[in-house]
Design a protein around this motif. Structure first.
Motif, short mmCIF file in Angstrom:
data_model
loop_
_atom_site.label_atom_id
_atom_site.label_comp_id
_atom_site.label_asym_id
_atom_site.label_seq_id
_atom_site.Cartn_x
_atom_site.Cartn_y
_atom_site.Cartn_z
N ASP A 217 0.83 -1.21 0.00
CA ASP A 217 0.00 0.00 0.00
C ASP A 217 0.87 1.26 0.00
OD1 ASP A 217 -2.21 1.66 0.03
OD2 ASP A 217 -2.48 1.54 2.20
N PRO A 218 1.65 1.49 -1.06
CA PRO A 218 2.59 2.62 -1.08
C PRO A 218 1.93 3.98 -0.99
CG PRO A 218 2.39 1.63 -3.26
CD PRO A 218 1.69 0.71 -2.31
N ASN A 219 0.67 4.10 -1.45
CA ASN A 219 -0.01 5.39 -1.43
C ASN A 219 -0.85 5.61 -0.18
OD1 ASN A 219 0.98 6.23 -4.00
ND2 ASN A 219 -0.49 4.85 -4.97
N GLY A 220 -0.85 4.63 0.72
CA GLY A 220 -1.57 4.81 1.97
C GLY A 220 -0.90 5.87 2.83
N LYS A 221 -1.69 6.56 3.66
CA LYS A 221 -1.17 7.65 4.48
C LYS A 221 -0.66 7.13 5.83
CE LYS A 221 -4.27 11.03 2.35
NZ LYS A 221 -5.40 11.97 2.58
N ILE A 222 0.27 7.87 6.40
CA ILE A 222 0.92 7.50 7.66
C ILE A 222 0.26 8.26 8.81
CG2 ILE A 222 3.06 7.66 9.01
CD1 ILE A 222 3.33 5.55 6.97
N THR A 223 -0.13 7.55 9.86
CA THR A 223 -0.66 8.21 11.05
C THR A 223 0.49 8.62 11.97
OG1 THR A 223 -0.88 6.20 12.38
CG2 THR A 223 -2.74 6.79 10.94
N ARG A 224 0.17 9.47 12.93
CA ARG A 224 1.20 9.91 13.89
C ARG A 224 1.71 8.73 14.72
NH1 ARG A 224 1.54 15.17 15.35
NH2 ARG A 224 1.55 14.70 17.57
N GLN A 225 0.82 7.82 15.09
CA GLN A 225 1.24 6.64 15.84
C GLN A 225 2.18 5.77 15.02
OE1 GLN A 225 -1.80 4.48 18.10
NE2 GLN A 225 -1.14 2.57 17.11
N GLN A 226 1.87 5.57 13.74
CA GLN A 226 2.74 4.77 12.88
C GLN A 226 4.11 5.44 12.70
OE1 GLN A 226 0.10 4.64 9.52
NE2 GLN A 226 -0.85 2.71 10.12
N ALA A 227 4.11 6.76 12.58
CA ALA A 227 5.38 7.48 12.44
C ALA A 227 6.24 7.30 13.69
CB ALA A 227 5.12 8.97 12.19
N ILE A 228 5.63 7.36 14.86
CA ILE A 228 6.36 7.16 16.11
C ILE A 228 6.95 5.77 16.16
CG2 ILE A 228 6.05 6.89 18.61
CD1 ILE A 228 4.00 9.22 18.41
N LEU A 229 6.14 4.77 15.82
CA LEU A 229 6.62 3.39 15.84
C LEU A 229 7.82 3.19 14.92
CD1 LEU A 229 3.42 1.15 15.88
CD2 LEU A 229 5.33 1.02 17.49
N MET A 230 7.71 3.70 13.69
CA MET A 230 8.77 3.44 12.72
C MET A 230 10.02 4.27 12.98
SD MET A 230 6.72 2.57 9.20
CE MET A 230 5.41 3.79 9.30
N LEU A 231 9.85 5.48 13.49
CA LEU A 231 11.03 6.26 13.85
C LEU A 231 11.73 5.65 15.06
CD1 LEU A 231 12.62 8.70 12.96
CD2 LEU A 231 11.14 10.15 14.36
N GLY A 232 10.94 5.15 16.01
CA GLY A 232 11.53 4.46 17.16
C GLY A 232 12.26 3.19 16.76
N ARG A 233 11.68 2.42 15.84
CA ARG A 233 12.36 1.21 15.36
C ARG A 233 13.65 1.56 14.62
NH1 ARG A 233 6.90 -1.35 12.70
NH2 ARG A 233 5.93 -2.13 14.62
N THR A 234 13.66 2.71 13.94
CA THR A 234 14.88 3.14 13.26
C THR A 234 15.98 3.42 14.28
OG1 THR A 234 13.56 4.12 11.48
CG2 THR A 234 15.84 4.83 11.66
N LEU A 235 15.64 4.05 15.39
CA LEU A 235 16.63 4.28 16.44
C LEU A 235 17.15 2.95 16.99
CD1 LEU A 235 15.14 7.31 18.42
CD2 LEU A 235 17.14 7.28 16.91
N ASP A 236 16.28 1.97 17.14
CA ASP A 236 16.74 0.64 17.55
C ASP A 236 17.72 0.07 16.54
OD1 ASP A 236 15.20 0.64 19.84
OD2 ASP A 236 13.63 -0.67 19.04
N ALA A 237 17.44 0.26 15.26
CA ALA A 237 18.27 -0.31 14.20
C ALA A 237 19.67 0.29 14.18
CB ALA A 237 17.60 -0.13 12.84
N VAL A 238 19.81 1.55 14.64
CA VAL A 238 21.13 2.19 14.66
C VAL A 238 21.74 2.17 16.06
CG1 VAL A 238 20.58 3.63 12.68
CG2 VAL A 238 20.21 4.55 14.99
N ASP A 239 21.18 1.32 16.93
CA ASP A 239 21.72 1.10 18.28
C ASP A 239 21.69 2.33 19.17
OD1 ASP A 239 22.23 -1.57 17.78
OD2 ASP A 239 24.25 -1.21 17.04
N PHE A 240 20.72 3.22 18.96
CA PHE A 240 20.56 4.36 19.86
C PHE A 240 19.80 3.90 21.09
CE2 PHE A 240 18.10 7.86 21.61
CZ PHE A 240 19.07 8.85 21.76
N VAL A 241 20.33 4.23 22.26
CA VAL A 241 19.71 3.81 23.52
C VAL A 241 19.44 5.05 24.36
CG1 VAL A 241 19.97 2.48 25.65
CG2 VAL A 241 20.89 1.59 23.49
#
Length: 304
Positions: A217-241
Motif C-alpha cells: 500500500d505505497p499510497n496509503g497515508k501514515i498516522t502519527r502513531q505509525q510514524a512514532i513506531l517506525m522512527l523508534g524502530r529506526t533508532l533501535d536499528a542504529v543502536d541508539f539507547v
C-alpha cells in the motif's frame, strides 16, 4: 556501533542548534576500532571490516568487505576550507544525502554501503508556505541536505500528509541506509517504482511492514502513531539507547503499552514530540510535523 553514533545534547538547545548547528570543541576519536587513514579522512569499523579508502580531486572513496544496514562505517573527513553539504555520488554524477554531523573543522558521516562522498553546494531553496509553518528551520535544514523535498521547487506542502512510499524514502535518505530489493509485495513494480529500494531497506530492518504479507500500500497515508513506531524502530536499528522512561503528558496515550509506549517515551524524552495535552495518534501526520520529529531524532542520534 554503539557509543560512536550517540551524542548527548541538551534538549533545550535542539531547535536553535538545528537552525545554527553546534560546533563541537573536539571530536572524540573512537579507539579499538579497525580504521583506515588517508590525508584528510579516517574510516572506522566496529565490525572488523577490511577497508580501502582513497581521496582524489575532492572525492572521498570508501570500500569495505563488511558493509550493510546493520554494520555501518563511520567516516571522518577534515574540511580544510571546503564548504557545502556532504553527499554521496552515484552514477552519472547524481548525488544523494548521507547522514553526517558537523564538528566544525570536520564532518562525521555514517555510511551503510561502499560510497564516494564529496562536498556540494546545495540548491538555494525558498518554500513560500514556510512562513506560516511551525518548525520551518527543521524543514530548511533537511531540504538543504537533500533529505526532504518540496512538492514543487517553491512550495513545500506543510500540511500535506505523507504516504508510506514517501515516508520510506525519507527515513532511508536521512539515515543513509543502503537500498535493498523487495519482491514480496505484489503492488510494487520492481522495475518502475522509485521507492522499491527504500521500502526494501526498511522492511529488511523490521522498521516497516506491509498491510499484509503481499500488499504494501505505497499510497496509503501514515498516522502519527505509525510514524512514532517506525522512527523508534529506526533508532533501535542504529543502536541508539535512551534510558529514561518519562511520564507522557498526553491524555490519549494512557492505553499505550509495549513497543508503542517505549518508542513514544523515547521520542518525547529527546524532544521530538511536542508538549501538549493530546498526541492525536490516529491523525495523519503532516510533512511539517514529521520534519521536526526527524530532524530532532537525527541530531540526537549524531547524524545531523
Amino acid at each position: 556501533m554503539k557509543g560512536i553514533f550517540q551524542k548527548t545534547m541538551l534538549i533545550t538547545l535542539l531547535g536553535a542548534s538545528i537552525a545554527c548547528p553546534m560546533q563541537a570543541s573536539a571530536y572524540d576519536e573512537p579507539t579499538n576500532y579497525v580504521h583506515m587513514k588517508t590525508e584528510n579522512m579516517t574510516v572506522y569499523s566496529a565490525y572488523g571490516a577490511t577497508i580501502s579508502a582513497t581521496e582524489k580531486n575532492g572525492v572521498y572513496s570508501i570500500k569495505a568487505n563488511i558493509v550493510n544496514n546493520r554494520q555501518p562505517l563511520e567516516v571522518v573527513i577534515f574540511k580544510n576550507g571546503q564548504t557545502g553539504v556532504l553527499q554521496q555520488v552515484f552514477k552519472k554524477g547524481i548525488t544523494e544525502p548521507v547522514a553526517y554531523r558537523d564538528e566544525g573543522d570536520r564532518v562525521v558521516a555514517t555510511i551503510h554501503n561502499n560510497a564516494e562522498l564529496k562536498f556540494v553546494h546545495p540548491e538555494q531553496l525558498y518554500f513560500s508556505d514556510l512562513t506560516r509553518a511551525t518548525g520551518g528551520s527543521y524543514i530548511q535544514t533537511l531540504a538543504e541536505r537533500g533529505i526532504i523535498r518540496g512538492r514543487t521547487p517553491d512550495y513545500f506542502g506543510v500540511n500535506d500528509a505523507l504516504t508510506r512510499a514517501q515516508f520510506s524514502a525519507l527515513l532511508v535518505r536521512a539515515f543513509s541506509f543502503q537500498q535493498m530489493p523487495t519482491k514480496q509485495f505484489t503492488d510494487i513494480d520492481q522495475k518502475k517504482s522509485w521507492y522499491v529500494g527504500h521500502v526494501g531497506a526498511l522492511h529488511s530492518l523490521g522498521i516497516i511492514n506491509g498491510k499484509s504479507p503481499t500488499i504494501f500500500d505505497p499510497n496509503g497515508k501514515i498516522t502519527r502513531q505509525q510514524a512514532i513506531l517506525m522512527l523508534g524502530r529506526t533508532l533501535d536499528a542504529v543502536d541508539f539507547v535512551h534510558e529514561d522512561e518519562p511520564t507522557l503528558p498526553y491524555e490519549d496515550s494512557r492505553a499505550f503499552q509495549g513497543e508503542l509506549l517505549r518508542h513514544t517515551q523515547t521520542l518525547y524524552a529527546i524532544g521530538a514530540l511536542d508538549e501538549s495535552a493530546m498526541l492525536r495518534p490516529n491523525d495523519y501526520i503532516t510533512r511539517s510535523q514529521f520534519a521536526k520529529m526527524l530532524a530532532v531524532t537525527l541530531q540526537v542520534a549524531g547524524r545531523l
